[in-house]
Each structure stands twice: as structure tokens, then as C-alpha cells.
Motif scaffolding. Structure first.
Motif, short mmCIF file in Angstrom:
data_model
loop_
_atom_site.label_atom_id
_atom_site.label_comp_id
_atom_site.label_asym_id
_atom_site.label_seq_id
_atom_site.Cartn_x
_atom_site.Cartn_y
_atom_site.Cartn_z
N LEU A 132 0.82 -1.21 0.00
CA LEU A 132 0.00 0.00 0.00
C LEU A 132 0.86 1.25 0.00
N VAL A 133 1.96 1.24 0.75
CA VAL A 133 2.81 2.44 0.81
C VAL A 133 3.61 2.63 -0.46
N ASP A 134 3.65 1.62 -1.33
CA ASP A 134 4.35 1.75 -2.62
C ASP A 134 3.45 2.30 -3.71
N VAL A 135 2.13 2.22 -3.51
CA VAL A 135 1.22 2.63 -4.59
C VAL A 135 0.42 3.88 -4.25
N ALA A 136 0.52 4.38 -3.01
CA ALA A 136 -0.29 5.54 -2.62
C ALA A 136 0.48 6.42 -1.65
N GLU A 137 0.18 7.71 -1.67
CA GLU A 137 0.70 8.63 -0.68
C GLU A 137 -0.21 8.60 0.55
N GLU A 138 0.30 9.12 1.67
CA GLU A 138 -0.43 8.99 2.93
C GLU A 138 -1.83 9.58 2.86
N LYS A 139 -1.99 10.68 2.17
CA LYS A 139 -3.31 11.32 2.09
C LYS A 139 -4.32 10.47 1.34
N ASP A 140 -3.84 9.49 0.59
CA ASP A 140 -4.73 8.61 -0.19
C ASP A 140 -4.91 7.24 0.44
N PHE A 141 -4.29 6.98 1.60
CA PHE A 141 -4.34 5.64 2.18
C PHE A 141 -5.78 5.16 2.42
#
Length: 417
Positions: A132-141
Motif C-alpha cells: 500500500l505504501v508503494d502505490v499511494a501517498e499517505e493522504k490517499d491511504f
């Protein structure tokens, strides 16, 4: 370093939920418990069957509990989250295919294949969650995590509906009888899982590890043991992380127990198979939009408050289920579970992803999965043993309230950072 991700990567990552949710819906929750009770263990008393089902789920969870932190550390050290995930997917797919070969009254072989399949499913999820941290930035988690669960419920529901039709009308598909159709359902699930995993392998890019050259395997294993000790110390120092993990340990146990034991609970109350299957379909298709809605709720009120809303729903569901008397009430409860189930799971994953060092995502998610699956050892056994000792499946179910209460209380104490 700023990470640049694409919409295609996020959808490819989320689509793995579409792939593997077919296993948990069709095999773990629906057909395996029913087929185990009526075909593989048809010569055993009802209480013994429930005990063996709980034991099988507990054994699979125990295996992942012991392996998860180490696996995550190895994956982070070597930058091999995707290859290790592929190994567990292969194990799960092959073991699911193995269920098609188990004969009548061979409950030992059925349990063995089922445990391997669940280990494959749970092990792959360690690395899937960490990606998940490879495909999205924190604001999009919150949004991306909810998208995954939403697609999972939709895909799992569609395949489950197909398998239900397969078993109800086997002649339409040129099959001899229902038993043959159930075997085909296991095989179709395995193929679905493998086929729809392909977008992740093609399009998701794994963030490279710090070292430029991957070390030899023995060196990687030795480094991973050292790093695992350091990560454990790190978690102990990060109050927000270990407090969340403790809360998650309790409340996800209740969630998993409701998922894993619901069909067997309905069977113990004497509900017909078609009522149980209908209830599962209701859960799947309500959970699809509900999971997406929880992603929006998490952005509006925060992931922690969103999880607490879902846990409050589970408390009400558990109390109502303990008083349930007919299939219509089972349908209502199935819809209620669909409203909160995916939201609790999706927001838990996204909240945890926002709390951990992102360059150590796999090893931190190893601990996340370890505690979640360690809790899943207690829940099914708690329901099974309390039900067996009191001769009341209703009292066994009420024991789950303790887990929801402790989890919610601890989660409330988790600070934002």
C-alpha cells in the motif's frame, strides 16, 4: 524522496483484493464449512465438527503468527515483497486445487489442504498490505485501502454467486451432481485467484531497498534476524504503534471470528444451506459500496473514529445474533455485517500505514498480521469451546463482545500520531 505513483498502479494493487477475496468468501466462509460438515466429516458429532473447524483456522493463524514478522523483515531487507507474495499465492492456489481431490470422510486431508490454503492466503496478505505504501501517498491511504476492500467484496460476491449457481444447477454446466459441483467451485476459485493476481505482478512497482545490490540469501537472513530485533525495540518505543497493535489484536479477533464461524453458527442453529448462502451474498454486495463509503468517512472524521463506528455496529450485531431465531433475522444481520465489515478492515489498514516508517512497511505489517492472526487463534477457539462446554452456540457467540469492548477502549487511547 517523493514517491510518484499512477492510477493504474493503485487499481492494479486494489484488484488483488478482487482476486483473493473469492477464496475467503467461497472457500473459507461458505463451501468449506458446509462441505466439511456434510461430506468430509459426515460421520462425526456436530460439536466435534465445530471444534475441528475452529482448530483448522487456529492452526493456520498460528503458522502466520510465527512467520509474519520474520517474513516481513526479509522482504524489506531484500526488496522482495512481490516475489515473496507470489510464493504464498502459489501455495494458496495449489492447496485450494488440492481440496478438489479429497474424498468422502477424509476430514484429515481436508483440514491439511485447508490449512495450507489459508496459510497461503494470509501470508500473501502480509506483502499485499505492505505494498500500500508503494502505490499511494499517505493522504490517499484511506481511499485506496477502501477501494481494495470494495473491489474484494464485489469480486468475491460475483464468483460466489457463480459457484452457488454451479451447485444449485449442476446439470446446466454438464456436471453429474452437487458434490461434483462443489469440487468444481474450489477449482474455479483457485483459477480466479491466480488469474486476477496478474495485474499486480505486471503494473505495481515495489520501492527499491536502500542497498544498491541485493545481498546473498544467507546474509539476507542474518540481517533480517538482527533487523527484526531492532524493529521490535522500535515498536516498543513508538507508543502510538504498539497501542494500536494491541487494540487491533483484540477487535480484529472479533471481526475475524464473525467471518469465519458465521456459517457454522447458522448450521448449529438449524438454518438451511440456501438461507446461509443467501445471507453471505447479501453481505458481499452490501459491503462493496459500504467499504467505499467508509473510505470517505475516514477522510471526513478520521480513520480511528470510523473504526469505532464500525465496532459499535459489531457489538449490536453480536447481541442481536445471540437472540436470533429464524432465517429472516439472519438476513438482516448479514446486511448489517456488510455495512461495517469492510470499513473496519480498510480503515485499520490505512490507519496503521499512516503510523509506521514507510521504508519498513513489510516488517511492520508483519507484526500487524502477526497480532491479527494470533488473535484469530483465540476467537474461533473461544466460540467453539464455550459453545461445547455450555452446549449453547449462542453463549459462545456472546463471548466475542469482550474482544470488541477491549479493542475499542484501547483504540480510543491511540493518539493521532
Amino acid at each position: 524522496m517523493t514517491m510518484i505513483t499512477t492510477t493504474r498502479e493503485r487499481w492494479a494493487w486494489a484488484f488483488y483484493d478482487w482476486a483473493n477475496s473469492a477464496f475467503i468468501t467461497t472457500v473459507m466462509v461458505a463451501f468449506f464449512p458446509i462441505f466439511f460438515r456434510q461430506y468430509w466429516a459426515n460421520d462425526l458429532p456436530s460439536e466435534d465438527i465445530t471444534l475441528r473447524l475452529g482448530t483448522a483456522n487456529a492452526l493456520a493463524s498460528l503458522s502466520i503468527m510465527l512467520l509474519a514478522p520474520f517474513l516481513g523483515t526479509v522482504a524489506d531487507q531484500g526488496g522482495i515483497k512481490k516475489p515473496m507474495m507470489a510464493g504464498f499465492v502459489t501455495l494458496g492456489v495449489c492447496a485450494t486445487l488440492g481440496l478438489t481431490l479429497v474424498g468422502e470422510s477424509q476430514w484429515q486431508w481436508a483440514m491439511f489442504a485447508f490449512v495450507l490454503a489459508v496459510v497461503g492466503f494470509l501470508g500473501a496478505n502480509i506483502f499485499y498490505d505492505a505494498l500500500l505504501v508503494d502505490v499511494a501517498e499517505e493522504k490517499d491511504f484511506n481511499r485506496v485501502s477502501a477501494l481494495g476492500y470494495g473491489l474484494g467484496y464485489l469480486g468475491g460476491g460475483l464468483l460466489f454467486a457463480l459457484c452457488v449457481l454451479l451447485t444449485l444447477k449442476p446439470a446446466w454446466f454438464g456436471l453429474a451432481d452437487t458434490i461434483t459441483a462443489v469440487r468444481w467451485a474450489f477449482g474455479v476459485t483457485a483459477v480466479w485467484w491466480a488469474l486476477f493476481s496478474i495485474p499486480l505482478w505486471w503494473w505495481v512497482r515495489e520501492r527499491a531497498p536502500v542497498q544498491a545490490v541485493r545481498p546473498p540469501l544467507f546474509t539476507l537472513l542474518r540481517q533480517s534476524v538482527t533487523q527484526l530485533r531492532e524493529t521490535f525495540r522500535h515498536i516498543r518505543q513508538l507508543r502510538v504503534v504498539w497501542l494500536f497493535l494491541l487494540a487491533y489484536w483484540f477487535y480484529i479477533d472479533g471481526v475475524d471470528t464473525v467471518i469465519l464461524m458465521s456459517v457454522d453458527y447458522g448450521k448449529a442453529l438449524g438454518f438451511a444451506d440456501d438461507s446461509l448462502i443467501t445471507a453471505l451474498l447479501i453481505t458481499q454486495f452490501i459491503a462493496f459500496p459500504a467499504a467505499l463509503a467508509f473510505g470517505w468517512i475516514g477522510n471526513r472524521i478520521g480513520a480511528k473514529r470510523g473504526i469505532l463506528v464500525g465496532l459499535a455496529g459489531y457489538v449490536g450485531i453480536t447481541v442481536m445474533a445471540s437472540q436470533m431465531t429464524d432465517a429472516r433475522e439472519f438476513y438482516l444481520l448479514a446486511g448489517a455485517v456488510g455495512l461495517v465489515q469492510g470499513g473496519v478492515q480498510a480503515l485499520s489498514r490505512s490507519l496503521y500505514a499512516s503510523l509506521i516508517p514507510q521504508d519498513q512497511a513489510a516488517e511492520f505489517f508483519g507484526f500487524y498480521n502477526m497480532l491479527g492472526k494470533f488473535a484469530a487463534i483465540l476467537g474461533p477457539l473461544l466460540v467453539a469451546w464455550v459453545g461445547a462446554l455450555t452446549n449453547s452456540p449462542r453463549l459462545g457467540l456472546l463471548a466475542v463482545l469482550l474482544l470488541f469492548g477491549l479493542g475499542a477502549w484501547l483504540l480510543w487511547k491511540v493518539p493521532r500520531r
